[in-house]
Design a protein around this motif. Structure first.
Motif, PDB file in Angstrom:
ATOM      1  N   GLY A  81       0.790  -1.198  -0.071  1.00 40.72           N
ATOM      2  CA  GLY A  81      -0.027   0.119  -0.106  1.00 40.72           C
ATOM      3  C   GLY A  81       0.926   1.252   0.079  1.00 40.72           C
ATOM      4  N   VAL A  82       2.031   1.306   0.822  1.00 44.16           N
ATOM      5  CA  VAL A  82       2.871   2.349   0.749  1.00 44.16           C
ATOM      6  C   VAL A  82       3.566   2.574  -0.422  1.00 44.16           C
ATOM      7  N   THR A  83       3.967   1.684  -0.995  1.00 48.61           N
ATOM      8  CA  THR A  83       4.685   1.365  -2.292  1.00 48.61           C
ATOM      9  C   THR A  83       3.757   2.106  -3.368  1.00 48.61           C
ATOM     10  N   ALA A  84       2.546   1.577  -3.444  1.00 49.41           N
ATOM     11  CA  ALA A  84       1.709   1.852  -4.556  1.00 49.41           C
ATOM     12  C   ALA A  84       1.257   3.541  -4.163  1.00 49.41           C
ATOM     13  N   GLY A  85       0.865   3.809  -2.733  1.00 49.49           N
ATOM     14  CA  GLY A  85       0.587   5.040  -2.501  1.00 49.49           C
ATOM     15  C   GLY A  85       1.656   6.010  -3.207  1.00 49.49           C
ATOM     16  N   MET A  86       2.890   5.932  -2.936  1.00 48.51           N
ATOM     17  CA  MET A  86       3.942   6.950  -3.324  1.00 48.51           C
ATOM     18  C   MET A  86       3.919   6.897  -4.748  1.00 48.51           C
ATOM     19  N   ALA A  87       3.771   5.853  -5.152  1.00 49.63           N
ATOM     20  CA  ALA A  87       3.769   5.669  -6.887  1.00 49.63           C
ATOM     21  C   ALA A  87       2.473   6.647  -7.251  1.00 49.63           C
ATOM     22  N   LEU A  88       1.420   6.423  -6.877  1.00 49.76           N
ATOM     23  CA  LEU A  88       0.350   7.061  -7.313  1.00 49.76           C
ATOM     24  C   LEU A  88       0.322   8.420  -7.256  1.00 49.76           C
ATOM     25  N   LYS A  89       0.895   9.096  -6.411  1.00 50.10           N
ATOM     26  CA  LYS A  89       0.981  10.413  -6.112  1.00 50.10           C
ATOM     27  C   LYS A  89       2.120  10.958  -6.981  1.00 50.10           C
ATOM     28  N   ALA A  90       3.102  10.259  -7.511  1.00 48.85           N
ATOM     29  CA  ALA A  90       3.816  10.611  -8.562  1.00 48.85           C
ATOM     30  C   ALA A  90       3.290  10.614 -10.073  1.00 48.85           C
ATOM     31  N   LEU A  91       2.365   9.767 -10.177  1.00 51.49           N
ATOM     32  CA  LEU A  91       1.586   9.817 -11.311  1.00 51.49           C
ATOM     33  C   LEU A  91       0.357  10.564 -11.494  1.00 51.49           C
ATOM     34  N   LYS A  92      -0.296  10.957 -10.524  1.00 48.72           N
ATOM     35  CA  LYS A  92      -1.483  11.908 -10.389  1.00 48.72           C
ATOM     36  C   LYS A  92      -1.164  13.215 -10.003  1.00 48.72           C
ATOM     37  N   MET A  93      -0.168  14.068 -10.317  1.00 50.40           N
ATOM     38  CA  MET A  93       0.271  15.088  -9.740  1.00 50.40           C
ATOM     39  C   MET A  93      -0.782  16.335 -10.006  1.00 50.40           C
ATOM     40  N   ASP A  94      -1.691  16.137 -10.972  1.00 56.57           N
ATOM     41  CA  ASP A  94      -2.868  16.968 -11.203  1.00 56.57           C
ATOM     42  C   ASP A  94      -3.984  16.608 -10.187  1.00 56.57           C
ATOM     43  N   TYR A  95      -4.147  15.447  -9.603  1.00 56.70           N
ATOM     44  CA  TYR A  95      -5.319  14.951  -8.686  1.00 56.70           C
ATOM     45  C   TYR A  95      -4.555  14.759  -7.393  1.00 56.70           C
ATOM     46  N   ALA A  96      -3.830  14.175  -7.306  1.00 56.58           N
ATOM     47  CA  ALA A  96      -3.026  13.712  -5.945  1.00 56.58           C
ATOM     48  C   ALA A  96      -1.670  13.735  -5.918  1.00 56.58           C
ATOM     49  N   GLY A  97      -1.172  14.858  -6.002  1.00 59.68           N
ATOM     50  CA  GLY A  97       0.342  14.932  -6.080  1.00 59.68           C
ATOM     51  C   GLY A  97       1.251  14.830  -4.899  1.00 59.68           C
ATOM     52  N   TRP A  98       2.422  14.490  -4.818  1.00 59.39           N
ATOM     53  CA  TRP A  98       3.384  14.765  -3.885  1.00 59.39           C
ATOM     54  C   TRP A  98       3.390  16.229  -3.477  1.00 59.39           C
ATOM     55  N   THR A  99       2.607  17.046  -2.498  1.00 62.29           N
ATOM     56  CA  THR A  99       2.270  16.152  -1.264  1.00 62.29           C
ATOM     57  C   THR A  99       0.998  16.818  -0.756  1.00 62.29           C
ATOM     58  N   GLY A 100       0.279  16.116  -0.079  1.00 63.99           N
ATOM     59  CA  GLY A 100      -1.150  16.510   0.489  1.00 63.99           C
ATOM     60  C   GLY A 100      -1.598  15.712   1.566  1.00 63.99           C
ATOM     61  N   VAL A 101      -2.948  15.703   1.442  1.00 66.93           N
ATOM     62  CA  VAL A 101      -3.700  14.890   2.431  1.00 66.93           C
ATOM     63  C   VAL A 101      -3.769  13.511   2.118  1.00 66.93           C
ATOM     64  N   ALA A 102      -3.790  12.377   3.156  1.00 69.51           N
ATOM     65  CA  ALA A 102      -3.819  11.013   2.685  1.00 69.51           C
ATOM     66  C   ALA A 102      -4.412  10.199   3.912  1.00 69.51           C
ATOM     67  N   PRO A 103      -5.686  10.272   4.248  1.00 66.44           N
ATOM     68  CA  PRO A 103      -6.631   9.753   5.234  1.00 66.44           C
ATOM     69  C   PRO A 103      -6.335   7.927   5.072  1.00 66.44           C
ATOM     70  N   LEU A 104      -5.975   7.462   6.114  1.00 63.10           N
ATOM     71  CA  LEU A 104      -5.540   5.938   5.717  1.00 63.10           C
ATOM     72  C   LEU A 104      -6.305   5.121   6.870  1.00 63.10           C
ATOM     73  N   ILE A 105      -6.757   4.196   6.592  1.00 62.11           N
ATOM     74  CA  ILE A 105      -7.657   3.148   7.675  1.00 62.11           C
ATOM     75  C   ILE A 105      -7.108   1.801   7.110  1.00 62.11           C
ATOM     76  N   LEU A 106      -6.902   1.131   8.146  1.00 60.57           N
ATOM     77  CA  LEU A 106      -6.254  -0.134   7.985  1.00 60.57           C
ATOM     78  C   LEU A 106      -6.798  -1.330   8.990  1.00 60.57           C
ATOM     79  N   TYR A 107      -6.634  -2.806   8.860  1.00 63.97           N
ATOM     80  CA  TYR A 107      -6.580  -3.649   9.704  1.00 63.97           C
ATOM     81  C   TYR A 107      -5.642  -4.568   9.719  1.00 63.97           C
ATOM     82  N   SER A 108      -5.030  -4.573  10.994  1.00 66.53           N
ATOM     83  CA  SER A 108      -3.914  -5.354  10.976  1.00 66.53           C
ATOM     84  C   SER A 108      -4.086  -6.634  11.643  1.00 66.53           C
TER      85      SER A 108
END
Length: 630
Positions: free
Chosen positions: A95-122
């Motif tokens: 998730g973290v790997t994909a999340g960082m990549a996503l923000k490099a690919l979507k600089m128009d929509y969700a770029g480095w940097t900004g908000v990133a609400p996360l919810i998870l189950y461990s």
């Protein structure tokens, strides 16, 4: 000829059997449907988006796995996360790997940097937990400052939360270090990716804002203004420089004998306390902005318990008042005791009820929901007793023509004494929300039982990027209110009630589904519909995504005090015209979204079969999502 006749006969028998079967293959609710889900959706005149066990008309393949599945807003981000799962990483590493990549690919929509609400189950901790993914406002962000200067691309910059979210997740739940997780993003930044349809449209639509900042212009129009083409290589060498800078800090900490956690912390400090933060300070001082080095250096988020509710045997979790997550709690509490199945799927009565519940939730959230560190929610707001009081305001024959007044949960009153009766014209001039360009999302499940659901946002078209570093700070303070009577009013060090809110659903104590989507104030409206499609109507995740949607606009947009679209209800036109006419007769201002509309959101979903354990990942076809699993 005989062979052809035989083939046609077999096909006809298969179609007859298909039309008659109508039983679902996902979810307990399917078996309870008279005629099956297929029969409930038959009026919509297309079988390609109908959930039926024997329906071979697929919008895309069903992505399944027992080791891991992932869905995200870009195929390269999905590939990055999938490669981690294949290499033995867990859902959090992926998730973290994909999340960082996503923000490099979507600089128009969700770029480095900004908000990133996360919810998870461990699975290891056997708990659902959230990372507060909305940054704080700068120390100079006073209400008086904004009342005097207003909202603007320079003024609205919020302290970034995403870097903290990624690295805190790796540290506590992952097995990777920063450098290992960031390597796919580094490659994307330095080698480039190909300009895709939605992004090409976005930079053309936002050209005026982009041209206001020379560094933004040089990044977005790498081949010259107006000369961009689909498939152009988009390189962000400066973001590569930032990632390498953080990698070097981690390497130095490890070389000095530090632990994996200490290495991750060093990478984090390089961003929030190093040269990038100093250059942020320098840039905003030059531009007349209010972000300072101390705001970044002092930023620290936290893990916290989620907000949640139960709905017909499912436990639904989300973030607190620093997100729009509380809205889903309010909605589900009002809907739990309603016989949705008796209304029929996407009938006028069904759409009317859900849209009115949405309006009531929006009203209470508008008044009472904000950063709980500053304004705790009033007692009873998230209780089911209050929901039963509020839902009685709904007239089954007549729509709310404006956002309804908020209630009083402490007094268990359906309408608060001081609530306005109109939001179309607010006291004073009101505040039109600052423009905000959407979001992206991802969800990951793994074979260990972990679930990771993330919503990332803040694009950098009309908001400035930091020269030399390839990132920006977004526009998220535009979602603060400027009315001091509202919980979400601007204040220094406060988190805005931003529109992003991933969901996590548990069934019998085990992770069942993760959902996240772009779409501004439509986000939880779309996730609500997808959730109900699965748990009430028995649809598979991908079929739940494909159904035609509706969305209410009968409320002030986040960050505003004025309802600019009273009674507006938008429908995708695969909902029958007679349904739209019946809703108009109830008072809804029904407007067309066309057959399919990206503004109806684009959820990414992961789902686990409670019986077999097989996982599914699905992404919405309304945008360029991609899913993978094995």
């Amino acid at each position: 000829m005989k062979q052809l006749i035989w083939v046609l006969a077999v096909a006809a028998l298969a179609i007859i059997a298909w039309l008659g079967s109508g039983t679902g293959d996902v979810g307990e609710a399917a078996s309870a449907t008279d005629g099956g889900v297929f029969a409930t959706i038959e009026p919509f005149n297309s079988y390609g988006h109908v959930h039926d066990a024997d329906n071979v008309e697929a919008m895309r393949p069903r992505v399944m796995g027992t080791h891991g599945v992932i869905s995200s807003g870009h195929y390269l981000a999905t590939q990055a996360g999938y490669s981690v799962l294949r290499a033995g990483g867990n859902a959090f590493d992926a998730g973290v790997t994909a999340g960082m990549a996503l923000k490099a690919l979507k600089m128009d929509y969700a770029g480095w940097t900004g908000v990133a609400p996360l919810i998870l189950y461990s699975a290891a901790e056997d708990r659902v937990i959230t990372r507060v993914g909305a940054g704080t406002s700068p120390a100079l962000a006073t209400l008086d400052h904004f009342l005097e200067h207003g909202k603007s691309p320079i003024n609205n910059a919020l302290i970034p939360a995403d870097v903290d979210v990624w690295l805190a997740t790796l540290d506590r739940f992952g097995t990777f270090g920063f450098s290992e997780a960031a390597r796919p993003t580094l490659r994307i930044a330095e080698e480039g990716y190909h300009l895709y349809k939605m992004q090409k449209w976005m930079i053309e639509d936002q050209m005026e804002g982009i041209l206001a900042f020379p560094y933004n212009r040089d990044f977005w129009f790498q081949n010259g203004v107006g000369d961009q083409r689909l498939g152009d290589l988009m390189v962000n060498a400066d973001l590569g420089r930032l990632i390498r800078y953080m990698m070097e800090a981690e390497e130095q900490a490890l070389a000095a004998g530090g632990s994996r956690s200490e290495g991750i912390r060093a990478a984090r400090d390089a961003f929030y306390k190093g040269e990038p933060a100093r250059d942020v300070d320098r840039f905003f001082r030059e531009q007349g902005g209010i972000v300072r080095y101390e705001d970044l250096a002092g930023y620290e988020s936290r893990w916290e318990e989620p907000l949640g509710t139960s709905f017909q045997g499912y436990d639904v979790y989300t973030g607190d008042g620093w997100s729009q997550g509380p809205r889903i709690v309010l909605m589900l509490n009002m809907l739990e005791n309603q016989d949705l199945r008796a209304l029929g799927y996407n009938t006028p009565e069904y759409i009317h009820l859900i849209s009115q519940v949405i309006n009531l939730a929006m009203s209470d959230a508008h008044r009472y929901v904000g950063d709980p560190d500053f304004v705790p929610a009033p007692e009873g707001l998230y209780g089911k007793e209050y929901a039963r009081v509020r839902i009685w305001l709904i007239d089954e024959k007549s729509a709310f023509l404006d956002m309804p007044p908020w209630g009083d949960p402490a007094a268990m009153a359906a309408v608060a004494d001081e609530a306005p009766t109109s939001f179309v014209t607010a006291s004073g001039d009101g505040d039109v929300p600052a423009r905000s360009i959407d979001t992206s999302s991802l969800s990951v499940m793994d074979g260990e039982g972990n679930l990771f659901s993330l919503t990332e946002s803040d694009g950098h078209t009309f908001t400035p990027m930091i020269p030399g570093w390839g990132f920006g700070l977004g526009n998220r303070m535009g979602q603060f209110n400027l009315d001091p009577e509202l919980a979400n009013v601007m204040a220094p060090g406060k988190r805005p009630r931003n529109t992003n809110a991933p969901l996590l659903v548990m069934k019998d104590g085990r992770p069942f589904m993760g959902l996240s989507t772009p779409g501004g104030d439509q986000q939880l409206q779309s996730l609500l519909q997808v959730f109900l499609n699965v748990v009430v109507w028995g649809m598979s995740p991908e079929q739940a995504l494909d159904q035609p949607r509706f969305g209410s606009y009968n409320f002030p947009a986040s960050g505003s005090e004025v309802n600019l679209s009273p009674a507006v209800l938008r429908l995708e036109d695969r909902i029958p015209a007679e349904t739209a006419e019946a809703l108009r007769a109830m008072g809804h201002d029904v407007q067309s979204w066309g057959l399919w509309n990206w503004r109806a959101c684009a959820p990414t979903v992961t789902w686990r079969d409670p019986v077999t354990g097989v996982m599914i990942a699905a992404g919405d076809v309304r945008r360029e999502t991609a899913s993978a699993g094995f």
